[in-house]
Write an enzyme that holds these catalytic residues in place. Sequence first.
Site, PDB file in Angstrom:
ATOM      1  N   ARG A  53       6.265   6.856  10.825  1.00  0.00           N
ATOM      2  CA  ARG A  53       4.986   6.420  10.238  1.00  0.00           C
ATOM      3  C   ARG A  53       4.052   5.701  11.213  1.00  0.00           C
ATOM      4  O   ARG A  53       3.077   5.077  10.811  1.00  0.00           O
ATOM      5  CB  ARG A  53       5.262   5.531   9.019  1.00  0.00           C
ATOM      6  CG  ARG A  53       5.550   6.388   7.808  1.00  0.00           C
ATOM      7  CD  ARG A  53       5.820   5.625   6.571  1.00  0.00           C
ATOM      8  NE  ARG A  53       4.826   4.632   6.187  1.00  0.00           N
ATOM      9  CZ  ARG A  53       3.611   4.905   5.721  1.00  0.00           C
ATOM     10  NH1 ARG A  53       3.204   6.149   5.591  1.00  0.00           N
ATOM     11  NH2 ARG A  53       2.802   3.920   5.382  1.00  0.00           N
ATOM     12  N   GLU A 111       5.375   1.942  10.164  1.00  0.00           N
ATOM     13  CA  GLU A 111       3.976   1.497  10.113  1.00  0.00           C
ATOM     14  C   GLU A 111       3.740   0.208  10.894  1.00  0.00           C
ATOM     15  O   GLU A 111       2.618  -0.057  11.312  1.00  0.00           O
ATOM     16  CB  GLU A 111       3.493   1.366   8.659  1.00  0.00           C
ATOM     17  CG  GLU A 111       4.173   0.264   7.873  1.00  0.00           C
ATOM     18  CD  GLU A 111       3.683   0.179   6.431  1.00  0.00           C
ATOM     19  OE1 GLU A 111       3.616   1.212   5.755  1.00  0.00           O
ATOM     20  OE2 GLU A 111       3.360  -0.938   5.997  1.00  0.00           O
ATOM     21  N   GLU A 166      -0.704   9.453   4.832  1.00  0.00           N
ATOM     22  CA  GLU A 166      -1.103   8.510   3.779  1.00  0.00           C
ATOM     23  C   GLU A 166      -2.628   8.429   3.722  1.00  0.00           C
ATOM     24  O   GLU A 166      -3.294   8.400   4.753  1.00  0.00           O
ATOM     25  CB  GLU A 166      -0.524   7.120   4.078  1.00  0.00           C
ATOM     26  CG  GLU A 166      -0.836   6.106   2.994  1.00  0.00           C
ATOM     27  CD  GLU A 166      -0.243   4.722   3.293  1.00  0.00           C
ATOM     28  OE1 GLU A 166       0.153   4.481   4.455  1.00  0.00           O
ATOM     29  OE2 GLU A 166      -0.184   3.905   2.377  1.00  0.00           O
ATOM     30  N   ASP A 182       7.638   3.127  -1.691  1.00  0.00           N
ATOM     31  CA  ASP A 182       7.665   2.194  -0.553  1.00  0.00           C
ATOM     32  C   ASP A 182       8.488   0.961  -0.929  1.00  0.00           C
ATOM     33  O   ASP A 182       8.145   0.269  -1.901  1.00  0.00           O
ATOM     34  CB  ASP A 182       6.214   1.792  -0.214  1.00  0.00           C
ATOM     35  CG  ASP A 182       6.111   1.007   1.086  1.00  0.00           C
ATOM     36  OD1 ASP A 182       7.164   0.658   1.674  1.00  0.00           O
ATOM     37  OD2 ASP A 182       4.967   0.736   1.509  1.00  0.00           O
TER      38      ASP A 182
HETATM   39  C1  GCO Z   1       1.541   1.220   3.108  1.00  0.00           C
HETATM   40  C2  GCO Z   1       1.651  -0.182   3.523  1.00  0.00           C
HETATM   41  C3  GCO Z   1       0.492  -1.063   3.373  1.00  0.00           C
HETATM   42  C4  GCO Z   1       0.687  -2.375   4.111  1.00  0.00           C
HETATM   43  C5  GCO Z   1      -0.601  -2.814   4.717  1.00  0.00           C
HETATM   44  C6  GCO Z   1      -0.440  -4.074   5.552  1.00  0.00           C
HETATM   45  O1  GCO Z   1       2.567   1.855   3.017  1.00  0.00           O
HETATM   46  O2  GCO Z   1       0.425   1.668   2.922  1.00  0.00           O
HETATM   47  O3  GCO Z   1       2.930  -0.705   3.364  1.00  0.00           O
HETATM   48  O4  GCO Z   1      -0.033  -1.175   2.105  1.00  0.00           O
HETATM   49  O5  GCO Z   1       1.224  -3.349   3.290  1.00  0.00           O
HETATM   50  O6  GCO Z   1      -1.128  -1.783   5.464  1.00  0.00           O
HETATM   51  O7  GCO Z   1      -1.553  -4.314   6.320  1.00  0.00           O
HETATM   52 MG    MG Z   2       4.304   0.928   3.661  1.00  0.00          MG
END
Ligand code: GCO
Ligand code: MG
Length: 402
Positions: free
Chosen positions: A283, A262, A339, A210
């Site tokens: 995502r 996300e 995830e 990531d």
């Molecule tokens: C991931 C994410 C998270 C975010 C978080 C923010 O890929 O799981 O990037 O870790 O940072 O969900 O609220």
């Molecule tokens: Mg992420």
Amino acid sequence: MSTIERAEVFVASPGRTFVTLRITTSDGVTGLGDATLNGRELAVASYLRDHLVPLLIGKDPARIEDIWQYLYKGAYWRRGPVTMTAISAVDTALWDIKGKTASLPVYQLLGGRSRDGVLAYSHASGTDIPALLDDVDRFLSLGYKAVRAQAAVPDVGGTYGVRKGKVYEPAATALPDEQPWDTQAYLNFAPGYLEAVRDRFGFGFHLLHDIHHRLTPIEAARFGKSVEDVQLFWMEDPTPAENQDAFRLIRQHTTTPIAVGEVLTSIWDVQHLITEQLIDYIRTTVVHAGGITHLRRIFDLAALYQVRTGSHGATDLSPVSLAANVHLDLTVPNFGIQEYMGHPDEAAEVFHGGVTFSDGMLHPSEEPGLGVEYDEAAAERFPYQPRYLPVARRLDGSVHDW
Ligand code: GCO
Ligand code: MG
């Protein structure tokens, strides 16, 4: 006809904050929806309590699509994370109710299984490379067939994605923690630890990474090119996605697959990414992208363009939305990966049931509906505690994307 009799919003912090909507029908059937928007929880709670709950009372809970359209179009104001998270919570609770009313798990209402289980990845991390390698080893021993790898950039405090306690939790302080960021140091360091993971463990599992919106398009292109030999399953959020066109440049330079979405909340936010095949994995999730009803629409659009799903499943997505996502993942033809970060132990006192993990895969509950119940009395033991995500600053003190 059964009607919506009650809709209650619970805000509790069992290890971290979750906002949960519970809808009760005149027949006494209850449904749950996740309404958690990390660091902005109370805005969604108020949107629900003050603006949506009064509109729901007396409505037919069976009319899921109609209620979705009514809340979305009726707001006049379009999209946005607060609105879409609130609509998601209502939509998810109504699917839960429909499943319970039909005595079927939600995945059966969505067309039934397309696969035996849902491939999941979790997060290995370390404050240095040896610690990261030990953590990858741990996840492989737990049966994971896909692992995300993140290590702290040396001499740059507070790299995102590196776990401190048992569960990775970036929203950890009462006011935002300010963390330094140095792009050059990251670009010099990260490809090396991804190679170290492959050198030690080989290619018999999926490796993910990531970037967390930290690079410009041309930096991301360079990164993607430099890690082609480690064959990443994906590089995630290489650059911020407000400008969807930015991904065209990355694409022109590298075959490393790209995952995005996300923080995006509607089909319109991902339209060009998908239809112009600028990404490989989408995502978006049930909780932030309009519930099962809207996420299914995004996934169907993605299927037409050979974009696969890879929904967000961090700790800030409650067991309710994780369950809803897994029901949907099980059914869609273009599923890619899910995830799965797990939750703090206290969360299990409040949310009962939900998904199970075995042999690298997630499985939904076979109970009618989503298979999760909310323990209101237990939740009262965990009063709301405000927590913010960190903010990143470059070494010259200017604000960067966190
Ligand atoms: C991931 C994410 C998270 C975010 C978080 C923010 O890929 O799981 O990037 O870790 O940072 O969900 O609220
Ligand atoms: Mg992420």
